[in-house]
Design an enzyme around this catalytic site. Sequence first.
Site, PDB file in Angstrom:
ATOM      1  N   GLU A   1       8.347 -18.878  94.160  1.00  0.00           N
ATOM      2  CA  GLU A   1       8.335 -20.506  94.135  1.00  0.00           C
ATOM      3  C   GLU A   1       6.835 -20.664  94.965  1.00  0.00           C
ATOM      4  O   GLU A   1       7.029 -21.938  95.747  1.00  0.00           O
ATOM      5  CB  GLU A   1       9.339 -21.314  95.205  1.00  0.00           C
ATOM      6  CG  GLU A   1      10.447 -21.132  94.035  1.00  0.00           C
ATOM      7  CD  GLU A   1      10.927 -21.788  93.177  1.00  0.00           C
ATOM      8  OE1 GLU A   1      10.493 -22.725  93.371  1.00  0.00           O
ATOM      9  OE2 GLU A   1      11.529 -21.444  92.215  1.00  0.00           O
TER      10      GLU A   1
ATOM     11  N   VAL B   1       8.464 -17.006  84.475  1.00  0.00           N
ATOM     12  CA  VAL B   1       7.598 -17.344  84.700  1.00  0.00           C
ATOM     13  C   VAL B   1       5.963 -15.930  84.546  1.00  0.00           C
ATOM     14  O   VAL B   1       5.650 -15.398  84.078  1.00  0.00           O
ATOM     15  CB  VAL B   1       6.845 -18.573  86.218  1.00  0.00           C
ATOM     16  CG1 VAL B   1       5.127 -19.399  85.719  1.00  0.00           C
ATOM     17  CG2 VAL B   1       7.988 -19.416  85.546  1.00  0.00           C
TER      18      VAL B   1
HETATM   19  C1  LIG Z   1      12.365 -11.891  95.202  1.00  0.00           C
HETATM   20  C2  LIG Z   1      11.968 -12.432  94.137  1.00  0.00           C
HETATM   21  C3  LIG Z   1      12.137 -13.464  92.741  1.00  0.00           C
HETATM   22  C4  LIG Z   1      11.121 -14.131  92.105  1.00  0.00           C
HETATM   23  N1  LIG Z   1      12.406 -15.028  91.510  1.00  0.00           N
HETATM   24  C5  LIG Z   1      11.065 -15.562  90.297  1.00  0.00           C
HETATM   25  C6  LIG Z   1      11.589 -16.428  89.025  1.00  0.00           C
HETATM   26  O1  LIG Z   1      13.103 -16.090  89.315  1.00  0.00           O
HETATM   27  N2  LIG Z   1      10.702 -16.271  87.729  1.00  0.00           N
HETATM   28  C7  LIG Z   1      10.076 -16.378  88.442  1.00  0.00           C
HETATM   29  O2  LIG Z   1       8.671 -16.696  87.288  1.00  0.00           O
HETATM   30  N3  LIG Z   1       9.164 -15.801  89.787  1.00  0.00           N
HETATM   31  C8  LIG Z   1       9.893 -15.516  90.156  1.00  0.00           C
HETATM   32  N4  LIG Z   1       9.150 -14.731  91.209  1.00  0.00           N
HETATM   33  C9  LIG Z   1       7.742 -14.425  91.392  1.00  0.00           C
HETATM   34  C10 LIG Z   1       7.235 -15.100  92.656  1.00  0.00           C
HETATM   35  O3  LIG Z   1       7.319 -16.173  92.075  1.00  0.00           O
HETATM   36  C11 LIG Z   1       5.712 -14.095  93.030  1.00  0.00           C
HETATM   37  O4  LIG Z   1       6.018 -13.605  93.527  1.00  0.00           O
HETATM   38  C12 LIG Z   1       4.851 -15.330  94.279  1.00  0.00           C
HETATM   39  O5  LIG Z   1       4.502 -16.301  93.081  1.00  0.00           O
HETATM   40  C13 LIG Z   1       3.869 -14.737  93.926  1.00  0.00           C
HETATM   41  O6  LIG Z   1       2.890 -13.956  92.629  1.00  0.00           O
HETATM   42  P1  LIG Z   1       2.683 -12.301  93.390  1.00  0.00           P
HETATM   43  O7  LIG Z   1       3.681 -11.894  93.638  1.00  0.00           O
HETATM   44  O8  LIG Z   1       1.805 -11.842  92.334  1.00  0.00           O
HETATM   45  O9  LIG Z   1       1.899 -12.291  94.387  1.00  0.00           O
HETATM   46  P2  LIG Z   1      -0.171 -12.770  94.055  1.00  0.00           P
HETATM   47  O10 LIG Z   1      -0.614 -13.751  93.305  1.00  0.00           O
HETATM   48  O11 LIG Z   1      -0.626 -11.304  93.653  1.00  0.00           O
HETATM   49  O12 LIG Z   1      -0.214 -12.710  96.000  1.00  0.00           O
HETATM   50  C14 LIG Z   1      -0.581 -12.134  96.909  1.00  0.00           C
HETATM   51  C15 LIG Z   1      -1.180 -12.642  98.287  1.00  0.00           C
HETATM   52  O13 LIG Z   1      -2.532 -13.041  97.812  1.00  0.00           O
HETATM   53  C16 LIG Z   1      -2.652 -14.583  98.527  1.00  0.00           C
HETATM   54  N5  LIG Z   1      -3.377 -14.865  97.059  1.00  0.00           N
HETATM   55  C17 LIG Z   1      -3.289 -15.302  95.576  1.00  0.00           C
HETATM   56  N6  LIG Z   1      -4.285 -16.555  95.225  1.00  0.00           N
HETATM   57  C18 LIG Z   1      -4.744 -16.803  96.284  1.00  0.00           C
HETATM   58  C19 LIG Z   1      -5.706 -18.509  97.096  1.00  0.00           C
HETATM   59  N7  LIG Z   1      -5.707 -18.568  95.200  1.00  0.00           N
HETATM   60  N8  LIG Z   1      -5.172 -18.382  97.155  1.00  0.00           N
HETATM   61  C20 LIG Z   1      -5.206 -17.695  98.831  1.00  0.00           C
HETATM   62  N9  LIG Z   1      -4.259 -16.464  99.264  1.00  0.00           N
HETATM   63  C21 LIG Z   1      -4.253 -16.594  97.273  1.00  0.00           C
HETATM   64  C22 LIG Z   1      -0.635 -14.572  98.142  1.00  0.00           C
HETATM   65  O14 LIG Z   1      -0.963 -15.988  98.767  1.00  0.00           O
HETATM   66  C23 LIG Z   1      -0.712 -12.952  98.571  1.00  0.00           C
HETATM   67  O15 LIG Z   1      -0.379 -13.504  99.883  1.00  0.00           O
HETATM   68  C24 LIG Z   1      10.219 -13.629  92.276  1.00  0.00           C
HETATM   69  C25 LIG Z   1       9.815 -12.950  93.623  1.00  0.00           C
HETATM   70  C26 LIG Z   1       9.998 -12.233  94.187  1.00  0.00           C
HETATM   71  C27 LIG Z   1       9.503 -11.156  94.758  1.00  0.00           C
END
Ligand SMILES: Cc1cc2nc3c(=O)[nH]c(=O)nc-3n(C[C@H](O)[C@H](O)[C@H](O)COP(=O)(O)OP(=O)(O)OC[C@H]3O[C@@H](n4cnc5c(N)ncnc54)[C@H](O)[C@@H]3O)c2cc1C
Length: 407
Positions: free
Chosen positions: A387, A130
């Site tokens: 997640e 995703v």
């Molecule tokens: C080890 C690992 C395994 C993973 N496995 C999968 C997988 O199998 N499939 C998949 O699709 N994804 C996977 N992910 C992705 C994971 O779901 C995302 O990292 C997560 O959803 C956060 O997105 P981001 O890293 O882009 O952070 P960002 O969205 O860039 O967020 C950065 C910071 O800003 C905050 N923030 C963002 N928007 C808001 C808001 N509206 N209000 C308040 N705070 C906000 C967040 O909480 C966070 O603290 C994985 C990630 C990791 C690290």
Amino acid sequence: MTDGFNAALTEDQQTLVKWLHEFSTDVIRPAAAEWDEREETPWPIIQEAAKAGIYSMEFFGQQWFDPTGLGIVLAMEELFWGDAGIALSIVGTTLASAAILGNGTGEQIGEFIPQMFGDEKDVKLGCLCVSEPNAGSDVSSLKTRAEYDEANDTWILNGVKTWATNGGIADGHVVVASVDPSLAARGQASFFVPAEFKGKGLAQGQKFKKHGIRASHTAEVVLDDLRLPGKYLLGGKDKLDERMARVREGKRSGSQAAMATFEASRPAVAAQAVGVARAAYDYSLEYAKTREQFKRPIIQNQAIAFKLADMKTRIDAARLLTWRAAWMGRNQIPFTAGEGSMSKVFAGETAVWVTEQAIQILGGNGYTREYPVERMHRDAKIYTIFEGTSEIQRLIISRAISGVKIA
Ligand SMILES: Cc1cc2nc3c(=O)[nH]c(=O)nc-3n(C[C@H](O)[C@H](O)[C@H](O)COP(=O)(O)OP(=O)(O)OC[C@H]3O[C@@H](n4cnc5c(N)ncnc54)[C@H](O)[C@@H]3O)c2cc1C
């Protein structure tokens, strides 16, 4: 809403817990430090799990459909008590399976899910793609496009997925892509990409070196003019067309592909965090009873004993929130106060807090890789990120309880 909720485990559930606990103790825990250092998928351990009947579609199906809702969360807690990185390699396939269960037709479920598990002689993995470099929390802004070539009944997928658990090494990838970007999340669809397309439009990008859960493979997945026959669109084209037509007319659509999967899986992820927290608590409790300073076990100091009391209290509270959400989800009781998110945020933050206290209880030993609690602390941190981050869970809860569009 807890009418009918029962936290007493049935005999079958108690047997399940005992069996998985033994597997975790005998097979997962002894291998944990090695695979954490190797930062590789622990194929031999997954194979052991397949031989034991744990890594199989039947096993997870049975737990997922346990009428009490508790089967899957009990299984998660025990496996992750063993080790989070290895356990994630064992259960990673279930996230992709949940996406197929949630979005696919009966025929697709029967055909695609077995391809992601393989069998005990030839284990396979599944992967859910995703997230993208510029679409993590904001899954409505996915850039990966799926364009339909009507003449050939073929979808053409282009884009880059990131942080995909089992990305590129899986035999089945579920890819969420945008069919109509103007409809944001409601214009997205999920596709199953079978193994034959690896190297033919689907390729692994960079593999990430991580802070924790290092025995779980996390990588980019690159989709480059991937030409996918129409039958791989989950749910089928008619259903997608109908859904998008409803949205264009201003009516609500039934579901959003990515969000539907995450809603269902949140209590299961919370249970993983409970397992990590309990592992650190168990270890530090035993340590505190045997480690002596000032000629007495350190647990005789209130400063240490009270830490353990708080750890146990928070773990039990996290488990109860998790079981309630799992029970509600299974009985299709709506999460009117964001109960799934409550379980995820509380269990995730509990795991981080408890594992840190465990390091403190072990002192210098806790800070070294000779002892498991520093690994558990590194592993725990993921539960405030993937997640749905803790902030996003709070957003869901606060919107649910207030009815206000909080940003
Ligand atoms: C080890 C690992 C395994 C993973 N496995 C999968 C997988 O199998 N499939 C998949 O699709 N994804 C996977 N992910 C992705 C994971 O779901 C995302 O990292 C997560 O959803 C956060 O997105 P981001 O890293 O882009 O952070 P960002 O969205 O860039 O967020 C950065 C910071 O800003 C905050 N923030 C963002 N928007 C808001 C808001 N509206 N209000 C308040 N705070 C906000 C967040 O909480 C966070 O603290 C994985 C990630 C990791 C690290």
